[in-house]
Design a protein around this motif. Sequence first.
Motif, short mmCIF file in Angstrom:
data_model
loop_
_atom_site.label_atom_id
_atom_site.label_comp_id
_atom_site.label_asym_id
_atom_site.label_seq_id
_atom_site.Cartn_x
_atom_site.Cartn_y
_atom_site.Cartn_z
N HIS A 118 -11.62 67.17 87.55
CA HIS A 118 -10.67 66.23 88.14
C HIS A 118 -9.56 65.85 87.16
CE1 HIS A 118 -12.85 63.16 85.78
NE2 HIS A 118 -11.77 62.42 85.94
N GLN A 119 -9.72 66.17 85.90
CA GLN A 119 -8.70 65.86 84.91
C GLN A 119 -7.41 66.65 85.18
OE1 GLN A 119 -11.81 66.87 84.32
NE2 GLN A 119 -12.84 65.24 83.17
N PHE A 120 -7.54 67.75 85.89
CA PHE A 120 -6.40 68.58 86.29
C PHE A 120 -6.01 68.23 87.73
CE2 PHE A 120 -8.66 70.73 82.97
CZ PHE A 120 -7.69 71.31 82.18
N ASP A 121 -4.75 68.44 88.05
CA ASP A 121 -4.30 68.14 89.41
C ASP A 121 -4.77 69.17 90.42
OD1 ASP A 121 -2.77 65.78 88.77
OD2 ASP A 121 -1.28 67.11 87.85
N HIS A 122 -4.99 70.41 89.96
CA HIS A 122 -5.40 71.45 90.90
C HIS A 122 -6.23 72.50 90.17
CE1 HIS A 122 -5.08 73.66 94.68
NE2 HIS A 122 -4.97 74.75 93.96
N LEU A 123 -7.29 72.97 90.84
CA LEU A 123 -8.11 74.05 90.33
C LEU A 123 -7.88 75.27 91.21
CD1 LEU A 123 -11.48 72.19 89.57
CD2 LEU A 123 -9.42 72.39 88.16
N PHE A 124 -7.42 76.35 90.61
CA PHE A 124 -7.05 77.55 91.37
C PHE A 124 -8.26 78.46 91.59
CE2 PHE A 124 -2.90 76.45 89.48
CZ PHE A 124 -2.11 76.48 90.62
N THR A 125 -8.39 78.92 92.82
CA THR A 125 -9.43 79.88 93.15
C THR A 125 -8.86 81.31 93.09
OG1 THR A 125 -8.92 79.68 95.51
CG2 THR A 125 -10.65 78.25 94.62
#
Length: 286
Positions: A118-125
């Motif tokens: 959650h520290q990042f705005d988006h996690l890419f798949t």
Amino acid sequence: MKPNINAFFDSATWTVSYIVFDEPDGICAIIDPVLDYDPKSSRTSTRSADRLIAFIQEQRLSVEWILETHAHADHLSSADYLKNRLGGKTGIGSNIPVVQETFKRIFNLDDTFIPDGHQFDHLFTEGELFQVGKLTARTISVSGHTPADTAYQFDDALFVGDTLFMPDIGTARADFPGGDASQLFKSIQKLLAFPPETRLFMCHDYPPANRAASWQSTVAQQRLHNIHVHDGINENEFVTMRRKRDATLEMPNLLLPSIQVNIRAGKLPPVETNGIAYFKIPVNLI
């Protein structure tokens, strides 16, 4: 639409950061930005990041994304500083919680650090498409160096992180926690399956004395000349080489501070009751 690409080389950490944009007065992404760090005094500075800011302001660009190819072990990320100055969203591969969980144990981080990305705005798949203005980008999972390595494709340009180096340097190590030489080989093959003319942009270069730093090659050049993984090298040969070589390598100078910042999307550890932030250094562990 082909991207405009500007590279910024940091000679202190041998890191290449990139600004990718559609057009002047347009939209950009920043890839793998550096926060300067002096390990002798444990002081940070923003010289490298300010070079990026100056270019973005000169081109009158708006920042859409601040992208990390992985949680780096050799430099601190300036993603949080740049986000606060320029806006944009931070992004990294969706396996970053695996890396966070590993290093939460190593650094014995308290319960305020939650290893869920959650520290990042988006996690890419894998294979995810996203926009940078008029540019369409795609993510490619290239785990092996770490579990969360991700490459970013903009048209004929691939930003490969540490997965590959220039052909005369070879490939990334795979002995960090969660690394896997066999998986690294498979990830490299994904990149080398692109058309021969595809441009590959490295995150680092460690040039020999007979050439200047360089960070762009092609799939064709890698397949012909990469000293570790050129055509004809099979997985068993690569894994044997990689494990033997990794056993001889020293840990990166900035491994311990870098990871503590980079798993937090470029934020320093939280300040303590005296208003000072501290890095934790495990003894006789790494």
